[in-house]
Design a protein around this motif. Sequence first.
Motif, PDB file in Angstrom:
ATOM      1  N   ILE A  48       9.849  31.156-104.269  1.00  0.00           N
ATOM      2  CA  ILE A  48       9.579  29.724-104.421  1.00  0.00           C
ATOM      3  C   ILE A  48      10.845  28.907-104.184  1.00  0.00           C
ATOM      4  N   ILE A  49      11.944  29.339-104.764  1.00  0.00           N
ATOM      5  CA  ILE A  49      13.212  28.605-104.603  1.00  0.00           C
ATOM      6  C   ILE A  49      13.626  28.574-103.132  1.00  0.00           C
ATOM      7  N   PHE A  50      13.566  29.732-102.478  1.00  0.00           N
ATOM      8  CA  PHE A  50      13.947  29.788-101.063  1.00  0.00           C
ATOM      9  C   PHE A  50      12.985  28.976-100.202  1.00  0.00           C
ATOM     10  N   SER A  51      11.695  28.997-100.536  1.00  0.00           N
ATOM     11  CA  SER A  51      10.710  28.248 -99.758  1.00  0.00           C
ATOM     12  C   SER A  51      11.010  26.758 -99.794  1.00  0.00           C
ATOM     13  N   TYR A  52      11.210  26.230-100.992  1.00  0.00           N
ATOM     14  CA  TYR A  52      11.493  24.796-101.114  1.00  0.00           C
ATOM     15  C   TYR A  52      12.827  24.448-100.458  1.00  0.00           C
ATOM     16  N   GLY A  53      13.799  25.337-100.592  1.00  0.00           N
ATOM     17  CA  GLY A  53      15.102  25.078 -99.989  1.00  0.00           C
ATOM     18  C   GLY A  53      15.023  25.008 -98.476  1.00  0.00           C
ATOM     19  N   LEU A  54      14.325  25.965 -97.866  1.00  0.00           N
ATOM     20  CA  LEU A  54      14.200  25.983 -96.415  1.00  0.00           C
ATOM     21  C   LEU A  54      13.375  24.805 -95.910  1.00  0.00           C
ATOM     22  N   GLN A  55      12.298  24.469 -96.618  1.00  0.00           N
ATOM     23  CA  GLN A  55      11.477  23.317 -96.219  1.00  0.00           C
ATOM     24  C   GLN A  55      12.283  22.024 -96.292  1.00  0.00           C
ATOM     25  N   PHE A  56      13.128  21.903 -97.310  1.00  0.00           N
ATOM     26  CA  PHE A  56      13.946  20.700 -97.450  1.00  0.00           C
ATOM     27  C   PHE A  56      14.932  20.584 -96.291  1.00  0.00           C
ATOM     28  N   VAL A  57      15.556  21.712 -95.936  1.00  0.00           N
ATOM     29  CA  VAL A  57      16.539  21.683 -94.860  1.00  0.00           C
ATOM     30  C   VAL A  57      15.890  21.307 -93.531  1.00  0.00           C
ATOM     31  N   VAL A  58      14.742  21.935 -93.226  1.00  0.00           N
ATOM     32  CA  VAL A  58      14.109  21.730 -91.920  1.00  0.00           C
ATOM     33  C   VAL A  58      13.358  20.398 -91.851  1.00  0.00           C
ATOM     34  N   SER A  59      12.542  20.117 -92.871  1.00  0.00           N
ATOM     35  CA  SER A  59      11.717  18.910 -92.834  1.00  0.00           C
ATOM     36  C   SER A  59      12.420  17.702 -93.435  1.00  0.00           C
ATOM     37  N   GLY A  60      13.013  17.902 -94.608  1.00  0.00           N
ATOM     38  CA  GLY A  60      13.637  16.770 -95.288  1.00  0.00           C
ATOM     39  C   GLY A  60      14.962  16.358 -94.668  1.00  0.00           C
ATOM     40  N   PHE A  61      15.831  17.326 -94.435  1.00  0.00           N
ATOM     41  CA  PHE A  61      17.167  17.004 -93.940  1.00  0.00           C
ATOM     42  C   PHE A  61      17.152  16.646 -92.457  1.00  0.00           C
ATOM     43  N   PHE A  62      16.433  17.463 -91.652  1.00  0.00           N
ATOM     44  CA  PHE A  62      16.386  17.208 -90.211  1.00  0.00           C
ATOM     45  C   PHE A  62      15.207  16.323 -89.807  1.00  0.00           C
ATOM     46  N   GLY A  63      14.249  16.139 -90.710  1.00  0.00           N
ATOM     47  CA  GLY A  63      13.107  15.287 -90.409  1.00  0.00           C
ATOM     48  C   GLY A  63      12.186  15.856 -89.348  1.00  0.00           C
ATOM     49  N   PHE A  64      12.118  17.208 -89.255  1.00  0.00           N
ATOM     50  CA  PHE A  64      11.292  17.836 -88.223  1.00  0.00           C
ATOM     51  C   PHE A  64       9.953  18.246 -88.820  1.00  0.00           C
ATOM     52  N   THR A  65       8.871  17.519 -88.467  1.00  0.00           N
ATOM     53  CA  THR A  65       7.533  17.810 -88.972  1.00  0.00           C
ATOM     54  C   THR A  65       6.549  17.798 -87.812  1.00  0.00           C
ATOM     55  N   PRO A  66       6.146  18.968 -87.303  1.00  0.00           N
ATOM     56  CA  PRO A  66       5.223  19.012 -86.163  1.00  0.00           C
ATOM     57  C   PRO A  66       3.836  18.479 -86.519  1.00  0.00           C
ATOM     58  N   GLU A  67       3.046  18.246 -85.509  1.00  0.00           N
ATOM     59  CA  GLU A  67       1.669  17.775 -85.657  1.00  0.00           C
ATOM     60  C   GLU A  67       0.846  18.767 -86.471  1.00  0.00           C
ATOM     61  N   ALA A  68       0.019  18.240 -87.373  1.00  0.00           N
ATOM     62  CA  ALA A  68      -0.843  19.094 -88.193  1.00  0.00           C
ATOM     63  C   ALA A  68      -1.811  19.882 -87.307  1.00  0.00           C
ATOM     64  N   TYR A  69      -2.121  21.106 -87.722  1.00  0.00           N
ATOM     65  CA  TYR A  69      -3.058  21.987 -87.036  1.00  0.00           C
ATOM     66  C   TYR A  69      -2.601  22.374 -85.629  1.00  0.00           C
ATOM     67  N   SER A  70      -1.316  22.267 -85.362  1.00  0.00           N
ATOM     68  CA  SER A  70      -0.757  22.671 -84.081  1.00  0.00           C
ATOM     69  C   SER A  70      -0.061  24.017 -84.236  1.00  0.00           C
ATOM     70  N   PRO A  71       0.147  24.762 -83.146  1.00  0.00           N
ATOM     71  CA  PRO A  71       0.877  26.033 -83.262  1.00  0.00           C
ATOM     72  C   PRO A  71       2.307  25.828 -83.740  1.00  0.00           C
ATOM     73  N   GLN A  72       2.914  24.693 -83.371  1.00  0.00           N
ATOM     74  CA  GLN A  72       4.279  24.421 -83.827  1.00  0.00           C
ATOM     75  C   GLN A  72       4.332  24.291 -85.349  1.00  0.00           C
ATOM     76  N   ARG A  73       3.312  23.645 -85.937  1.00  0.00           N
ATOM     77  CA  ARG A  73       3.275  23.478 -87.395  1.00  0.00           C
ATOM     78  C   ARG A  73       3.075  24.822 -88.089  1.00  0.00           C
ATOM     79  N   VAL A  74       2.146  25.620 -87.561  1.00  0.00           N
ATOM     80  CA  VAL A  74       1.893  26.943 -88.132  1.00  0.00           C
ATOM     81  C   VAL A  74       3.141  27.810 -88.028  1.00  0.00           C
ATOM     82  N   LEU A  75       3.790  27.776 -86.861  1.00  0.00           N
ATOM     83  CA  LEU A  75       4.997  28.570 -86.645  1.00  0.00           C
ATOM     84  C   LEU A  75       6.085  28.178 -87.636  1.00  0.00           C
ATOM     85  N   GLN A  76       6.300  26.875 -87.794  1.00  0.00           N
ATOM     86  CA  GLN A  76       7.350  26.418 -88.704  1.00  0.00           C
ATOM     87  C   GLN A  76       7.085  26.851 -90.136  1.00  0.00           C
TER      88      GLN A  76
END
Length: 319
Positions: A48-76
């Motif tokens: 859980i700690i690592f999950s939130y940390g990685l999500q924060f770095v990729v989505s929160g810090f870099f602001g990278f959020t792919p389109e919902a229901y896309s392969p890019q979103r699933v991959l991320q």
Amino acid sequence: MDFETVNESSPTPPPPLRPPGRLLDKTSVNDGGPLVALRVLLFGLFWIIFSYGLQFVVSGFFGFTPEAYSPQRVLQEDLLGFLAALGAALLMAQFERRSVDIYGLPRALAFGKLFWQGCLLGLVEITLLVGLIAAFGGYSFGSPSMHGVELVRWGGLWFVAFVCVGLYEEYLFRGYAQYTLAQGIGFWPAAIILSVLFGAGHLWNPGEGYVGVAGVVVTGLVFAFTLRRTGSLWLAVGWHASFDFGETFLYSVPDSGMVFAHHLSNARLHGAAWLTGGTVGPEGSVLGFVTLGVMTLLIHLLFPAKKTVTAQKLPGQTI
């Protein structure tokens, strides 16, 4: 554990054979229920700690959020989930003085023969399932929705994305947790508990239903069976990835209650929900239990259980 028959000229019996891909060490012993439960909970906390940390770095810090229901979103999401589970397992391996390879994904077998055999089995299962639904009038392929370069682009992206799904979900539910729980309560009780949790996790999917969840639970047990027979998760990872790829992209139907973008055709499911799975997709069809039974029998035949041969006692030798 399997033993070879001892040759009479041999002064000592040979060491036990190791299942393919499974490492053994002196710490692989039954640790008892309470300690096992504590270790699994600690693994979950790290995940859980690592999950939130990685999500924060990729989505929160870099602001990278792919389109919902896309392969890019699933991959991320699933790549980050797998990395979090792997990080938690690496940490636990350090605490327990074990190789992380013992938790089901030995690096020496990465994307090798077992993985590609699993990919073939997954395509066989989803093709058999959709074919049965079509035979009863519940599926039509429709017109193609893409051609040429687009087909290769989106097909490739979806395959990579679903490999990440297979890695994440198999390692989270049948990696460290399965190995550790089995130390305290046995392999199959651990597999049942984790497969029920695996199924329950799908209840949050839009369009999911109870028959679909039951199918996911049974699928989890079948994947545990492949772990039991092959000694690693690589077969299950490939199977999981290609089944989802076939369901979502090739046959273009709902996958665990979700309809994803960029699929091959404008396919349609029509008929009773017991046949088609309704909003769940083919996983919610009663025919899914039939195909899972066929695939279980196939695994039994392709990967037979090792027979135990008791070592012969030599004169004056204690075994």
